[in-house]
Design a protein around this motif. Structure first.
Motif, short mmCIF file in Angstrom:
data_model
loop_
_atom_site.label_atom_id
_atom_site.label_comp_id
_atom_site.label_asym_id
_atom_site.label_seq_id
_atom_site.Cartn_x
_atom_site.Cartn_y
_atom_site.Cartn_z
N ASP A 29 0.94 -1.30 -0.03
CA ASP A 29 0.06 -0.07 -0.20
C ASP A 29 0.85 1.32 0.20
N MET A 30 0.41 2.22 -0.57
CA MET A 30 1.26 3.46 -0.45
C MET A 30 0.60 4.61 0.23
N LYS A 31 1.20 5.39 1.09
CA LYS A 31 0.64 6.52 1.98
C LYS A 31 0.45 7.65 1.12
N PHE A 32 -0.55 8.22 1.27
CA PHE A 32 -0.96 9.43 0.58
C PHE A 32 -1.81 10.56 1.38
N THR A 33 -1.91 11.51 0.72
CA THR A 33 -2.59 12.83 1.47
C THR A 33 -3.34 13.50 0.31
N VAL A 34 -4.51 13.64 0.94
CA VAL A 34 -5.47 14.46 -0.07
C VAL A 34 -5.11 15.95 0.19
N ASP B 81 -30.23 14.62 0.29
CA ASP B 81 -29.16 15.82 0.25
C ASP B 81 -29.82 16.81 -0.46
N VAL B 82 -29.45 18.29 0.01
CA VAL B 82 -30.02 19.56 -0.79
C VAL B 82 -28.52 19.86 -1.25
N SER B 83 -28.64 19.95 -2.76
CA SER B 83 -27.34 20.39 -3.22
C SER B 83 -27.60 21.26 -4.32
N GLU B 84 -26.93 22.27 -4.50
CA GLU B 84 -26.87 23.35 -5.48
C GLU B 84 -27.21 22.86 -6.87
N LYS B 85 -28.13 23.72 -7.66
CA LYS B 85 -28.25 23.25 -9.06
C LYS B 85 -27.36 23.90 -9.86
N VAL B 86 -26.02 24.11 -9.68
CA VAL B 86 -25.11 24.74 -10.22
C VAL B 86 -24.02 23.73 -10.83
N GLU B 87 -23.65 23.55 -12.05
CA GLU B 87 -22.76 22.69 -12.46
C GLU B 87 -21.52 22.68 -11.47
N SER B 88 -21.00 21.42 -11.42
CA SER B 88 -19.93 21.16 -10.43
C SER B 88 -18.76 20.50 -11.21
N TYR B 89 -17.57 20.42 -10.86
CA TYR B 89 -16.53 19.80 -11.44
C TYR B 89 -15.65 18.92 -10.48
N PRO B 90 -16.16 17.87 -9.97
CA PRO B 90 -15.40 17.15 -8.76
C PRO B 90 -14.07 16.62 -9.28
N TYR B 91 -13.23 16.75 -8.57
CA TYR B 91 -11.85 16.15 -8.63
C TYR B 91 -11.06 15.96 -7.34
N ILE B 92 -10.06 15.06 -7.30
CA ILE B 92 -9.53 14.85 -6.18
C ILE B 92 -7.94 14.86 -6.63
N VAL B 93 -7.09 15.35 -5.79
CA VAL B 93 -5.61 15.30 -5.71
C VAL B 93 -5.22 14.67 -4.52
N VAL B 94 -4.34 13.60 -4.99
CA VAL B 94 -3.47 13.14 -3.81
C VAL B 94 -2.03 13.39 -3.94
N SER B 95 -1.22 13.22 -3.02
CA SER B 95 0.11 13.35 -3.18
C SER B 95 0.58 12.12 -2.32
N THR B 96 1.82 11.64 -3.04
CA THR B 96 2.46 10.40 -2.54
C THR B 96 4.03 10.62 -2.79
N GLU B 97 4.87 9.55 -2.54
CA GLU B 97 6.13 9.75 -2.84
C GLU B 97 6.57 9.62 -4.14
N LYS B 98 7.45 10.45 -4.58
CA LYS B 98 7.91 10.25 -6.06
C LYS B 98 8.15 8.86 -6.65
N THR B 99 7.76 8.55 -7.53
CA THR B 99 7.98 7.20 -8.16
C THR B 99 8.38 7.35 -9.66
N GLU B 100 9.01 6.66 -10.44
CA GLU B 100 9.24 6.69 -11.87
C GLU B 100 8.14 5.79 -12.53
N ASP B 101 7.62 4.99 -11.66
CA ASP B 101 6.51 3.86 -12.33
C ASP B 101 5.31 4.76 -12.94
N ILE B 102 5.00 3.97 -13.85
CA ILE B 102 3.55 4.85 -14.27
C ILE B 102 2.38 4.44 -13.28
N VAL B 103 1.39 5.47 -13.60
CA VAL B 103 0.15 5.21 -12.61
C VAL B 103 -1.06 4.75 -13.54
#
Length: 139
Positions: free
Chosen positions: A36-41, A114-136
């Protein structure tokens, strides 16, 4: 005589083709988890400026990208434009396999109550982990 030269040329070409094809091999997918790899959002305000620009340009469509800075690897998974707000993204798995890093995430929509806004959204996530040369590999 001309026919003999043509046949010899074809024979040489066929031999070269067979020798070249014999050297090729198809690499099998080896996605067995090594560790497993450690990561941070990462929040938007913590992102490197260049990565912010890239995400802003690509957020309207699904995106799967990586970005390296210093000793960190940033893995970005976006789900494109959604009709409302209220979405979240869950990291299901991030692990090192023999020849690649595997990243699996899931888009979770707003619940029925759930009450959600009726406005378009662009959900995305970014995680950081240790640098590697392997492909993701995104799953």
């Amino acid at each position: 005589m001309r026919r003999l030269k043509t046949m010899m040329c074809l024979g040489i070409l066929l031999t070269m083709l067979m020798m070249t094809a014999g050297g090729c091999k198809v690499e099998e997918k080896d996605d067995a988890k090594v560790s497993d790899m450690k990561f941070t959002v990462i929040s938007e305000k913590e992102l490197p400026d260049e990565l912010k620009k890239i995400i802003e340009e690509k957020k309207q469509k699904e995106m799967k990208l990586t970005y390296m800075s210093g000793d960190k690897l940033y893995i970005v998974r976006g789900y494109g434009v959604q009709k409302t707000g209220g979405y979240s993204i869950q990291v299901k798995d991030l692990y090192q396999a023999k020849n690649a890093v595997y990243f699996k995430s899931e888009l979770i929509g707003p619940g029925e109550n759930d009450v959600s806004e009726k406005v378009e959204s662009y959900p995305y996530i970014v995680v950081s982990t240790e640098k590697t040369e392997d492909i993701v590999v995104f799953e």
